[in-house]
Enzyme design. Structure first.
Site, short mmCIF file in Angstrom:
data_model
loop_
_atom_site.label_atom_id
_atom_site.label_comp_id
_atom_site.label_asym_id
_atom_site.label_seq_id
_atom_site.Cartn_x
_atom_site.Cartn_y
_atom_site.Cartn_z
N CYS A 251 -48.95 33.16 47.61
CA CYS A 251 -49.68 33.56 48.61
C CYS A 251 -51.31 33.38 48.11
O CYS A 251 -52.01 33.91 46.87
CB CYS A 251 -49.98 35.10 48.58
SG CYS A 251 -51.25 35.91 49.75
N CYS B 218 -53.92 36.86 48.77
CA CYS B 218 -53.27 37.43 47.73
C CYS B 218 -54.34 36.85 46.55
O CYS B 218 -54.95 37.63 45.17
CB CYS B 218 -52.66 37.95 47.00
SG CYS B 218 -51.07 38.27 48.06
N ASP C 157 -71.99 -3.36 45.32
CA ASP C 157 -72.30 -4.57 44.31
C ASP C 157 -71.49 -5.62 44.76
O ASP C 157 -70.45 -5.42 44.70
CB ASP C 157 -72.27 -3.83 43.39
CG ASP C 157 -73.03 -4.84 41.94
OD1 ASP C 157 -73.77 -5.80 42.14
OD2 ASP C 157 -72.09 -5.54 41.36
#
Length: 696
Positions: free
Chosen positions: A11, A14, A389
């Site tokens: 959860c 939780c 680059d």
């Protein structure tokens, strides 16, 4: 700080609450409960008994060290599914027989059915009520007790069963995402075969030392970064680079820890202990990446803190306002208030982001693309301009002969080969690769001399020959045509190498840095993915930059830049056009990579690439960059839809409650439906496309 694996952490809401409780403990200021990876990080000074007490309140436990291998939640899942199945059967028994049995009998069956699915929630919610702590368990407990109190046993039981299913589904999505991530960890070798005095000794990889010689048989994993000292073989580096094609290796070549020896037997010298190996760093960074929260997730977390109390207040208002001020029936509006409480569950909203982000990071890691956190995945999805680059990124970083002008077929290739065959210069190597296509053996040239900054001079069969730039060639050798050809090649961006005798130019090589074969397609694909400004930064002169930019479809380019100039240019482009990503090799481009909003390094596992960039392409090419952009955009779209969908369902349910049409089962179905949809969409990101699998 100490790190522990957790069991039963299913959860997200939780997890946040447990973290808050731990942070209130002594030495708990920096405690973290990491929901995405199922871990807990706490101070060594914290009292473990106090920590475990907080975990136990949510049914979570610490996995002991001897239980870490192959740990899963199958037993807990099976128990919950059995409970839900029995509850469902009892519900239908009561529903079909309630008219033919005493009231107390129907009540008893409904009560047992509800208790089987919801007893854990009930006890946790009851504890929370006494502590005046309002979370989903508290809301569900009040709703269940309220439903049975007003006589709605049937709907109360349905709510308990559906909430049990919802609880399982909430954990299911993250468990699947964790399993997919855990699959990456399976590439870690457990032991190594060390050669000592001609005898093979098997030791744990953590005991490897620098300089140890290890024996790697066919099918074995390379235990740590190493260099081949004996043997040759093809090696599967998919675990590191995401590339499915094996790479041929021989004496002197580097090996990545975790790669697999396909055939033959290799002896290799360890060049990094496992903790410092590329594989260990990659896996550590991938695990860390799961827990970096995006701005979207931080907003959701903050929103969820206020959301539940507001829902509680709204439920009270729905319950008392109609009876007190509009002559509503108390039992009817109490029922509606209970339905609103169920809608107060923020689980689907909290789940809307982490499953999708972990799935995106995992899928990219399987492709050999290391993303250091969800925040960078989100940033990539929003970025519209990207700078590259040139040397070593869009190009191979090594010179090749791309053009030739020949005036003397009989002597040009032979004389050039004779003069360059003993030189170690990169341009000499490019010339030799080219001339050996025409002639494979070359006589020795006498009196071969290097003229600094110009080229070579030597003698063959009594005649002097010259090779190098224009300054190396005698004035008597030039003709109007050869001078014109040199100027033309230089204007087209080539470096010229001229071969001449004392009296004539034999021919001219046009040298340039070879373009990567994927560069043109890369730019096209990035345009398709919504990149509106693709930029090239290079230290080369204007003509070379212009030619490369035109050839591969670059939108804009800047030439003649020193490393510090690239950094300034990145800052200017950011100020002009907003967020910008920079792609480089992770070594020479470190300042620019660090300055860009998003640094992307192509380094095939080099330390500097891993350390400096936000995203690392572990291959030695850019082929996986467009698919990574696509994954980032998919994650962003899924997260956006999930949030809108989760909130939308709740808003509709709340409007139904205000009108008096919301039922308990509708409320729990709305919440469960949102959980199912956000979970499925989040996990769908894990599935690789055919196009993705085809990239080698």
């Amino acid at each position: 700080m100490a790190e522990f694996k957790l069991s039963g952490l299913s959860c997200a809401h939780c997890a946040q609450e447990m973290e808050s409780e731990m942070q209130k403990l002594k030495y708990g200021k920096d405690a973290k409960v990491l929901y995405n990876s199922g871990k807990m990080v706490i101070s060594d000074k914290m009292v473990m008994a106090d920590v475990e007490k907080i975990l136990q309140q949510e049914g979570v436990s610490v996995v002991k060290p001897d239980g870490e291998h192959d740990h899963n939640h199958d037993h807990g899942d099976r128990k919950l599914i059995i409970q839900i199945a029995i509850s469902t059967i009892l519900f239908f028994v009561a529903f079909l027989t309630e008219k033919n049995i005493p009231v107390w009998g129907a009540f008893s069956i409904y009560f047992v059915a509800a208790a089987l699915s919801g007893y854990q929630t009930f006890f946790k919610g009851l504890k929370n009520l006494f502590r005046l702590k309002f979370n989903i368990d508290t809301l569900m407990t009040v709703a269940l007790v309220g439903a049975f109190t007003i006589g709605d046993w049937r709907e109360g039981t349905v709510v308990a069963i559906l909430f049990g299913i919802n609880e399982y589904l909430e954990g299911f999505g993250m468990r699947q995402a964790r399993k997919s991530m855990a699959a990456l960890l399976k590439v870690v070798p457990k032991t190594a075969n060390i050669l000592k005095d001609g005898v093979t000794v098997e030791v744990p990889i953590n005991e490897l030392q620098l300089g140890d010689i290890v024996l790697i048989k066919a099918g074995d994993k390379v235990p740590s970064d190493a260099m081949i000292v004996e043997g040759k073989s093809s090696v599967n580096e998919a675990a590191i680079t995401g590339e499915s094609m094996p790479v041929e290796k021989q004496i002197g070549d580097a090996l990545f820890g975790g790669s697999v020896n396909n055939e033959g037997t290799l002896k290799a010298q360890i060049t990094a202990i496992y903790a410092d190996s590329s594989l260990a760093k990659i896996l550590h960074l991938v695990e860390e990446a799961q827990e970096t929260k995006t701005p979207t997730e931080l907003f959701i977390d903050k929103f969820a803190k206020y959301y539940t109390p507001i829902i509680m207040l709204f439920a009270v208002l729905v319950t008392i306002v109609p009876p007190l001020f509009f002559n509503g029936v108390w039992s009817y509006w109490v029922y509606e208030g209970l339905a609103v409480l169920i809608i107060g569950c923020p689980c689907a909203l909290i789940l809307s982001s982490p499953v999708a982000i972990v799935s995106g990071i995992t899928r990219s890691a399987k492709n050999g693309v290391l993303i250091k956190g969800g925040v960078f995945l989100e940033q990539l999805a929003k970025t519209k301009q990207i700078a590259f680059d040139k040397t070593g990124t869009l190009t191979e970083g090594k010179p090749v002969v791309a053009r030739e002008v020949v005036y003397d077929d009989a002597n040009f290739f032979q004389i050039s080969g004779m003069m360059e065959q003993s030189s170690g210069h990169p341009i000499a190597a490019a010339v030799m690769v080219y001339v050996t296509k025409h002639q494979t053996t070359f006589p020795e040239m006498t009196d071969l001399t290097t003229i600094g900054g110009k080229g070579l001079r030597g003698t063959f069969e009594g005649k002097q020959y010259f090779l190098g730039n224009e300054q190396q060639i005698p004035d008597a050798s030039w003709t109007a045509q050869s001078k014109q050809d040199v100027d033309k090649l230089k204007n087209e961006g080539y470096t010229v190498v001229v071969t001449a005798s004392e009296t004539a130019v034999l021919g001219i090589f046009g040298i340039r840095d070879a373009l990567r074969k994927e560069s043109k397609q890369l730019v096209s694909q990035l345009h398709e993915e919504g990149m509106t400004n693709i930029i090239m930064l290079t230290g080369d002169h204007e003509k070379t930059a212009e030619k490369v930019a035109k050839e591969i479809g670059i939108d804009s380019y800047y030439a003649g830049l020193l490393p510090e100039d690239k950094l300034t240019k990145i800052q200017q482009l950011h100020d002009q056009n907003g967020s910008i990503a920079m792609v480089g090799d992770g070594i020479n481009d470190s300042p620019a990579l660090a300055t860009a909003d998003l640094g992307i390094a192509m380094g095939k596992g080099t330390d500097s690439a891993i350390e400096v960039a936000d995203i690392v392409l572990m291959q030695d090419h850019l082929g996986k960059l467009p698919i990574t952009v696509k994954i980032a955009k998919r994650v962003r779209a899924v997260v956006g839809f999930n949030i809108a969908f989760a909130l939308g369902l709740k808003i509709i349910a709340l409007l139904l409650a205000v009108m008096g049409y919301l039922t308990l089962w509708m409320a729990i179905m709305a919440d469960m439906g949102a959980t199912i949809i956000v979970t499925i969409l989040g996990l769908s990101i894990l599935f690789r496309s055919k196009e993705e699998k085809a990239i080698k």
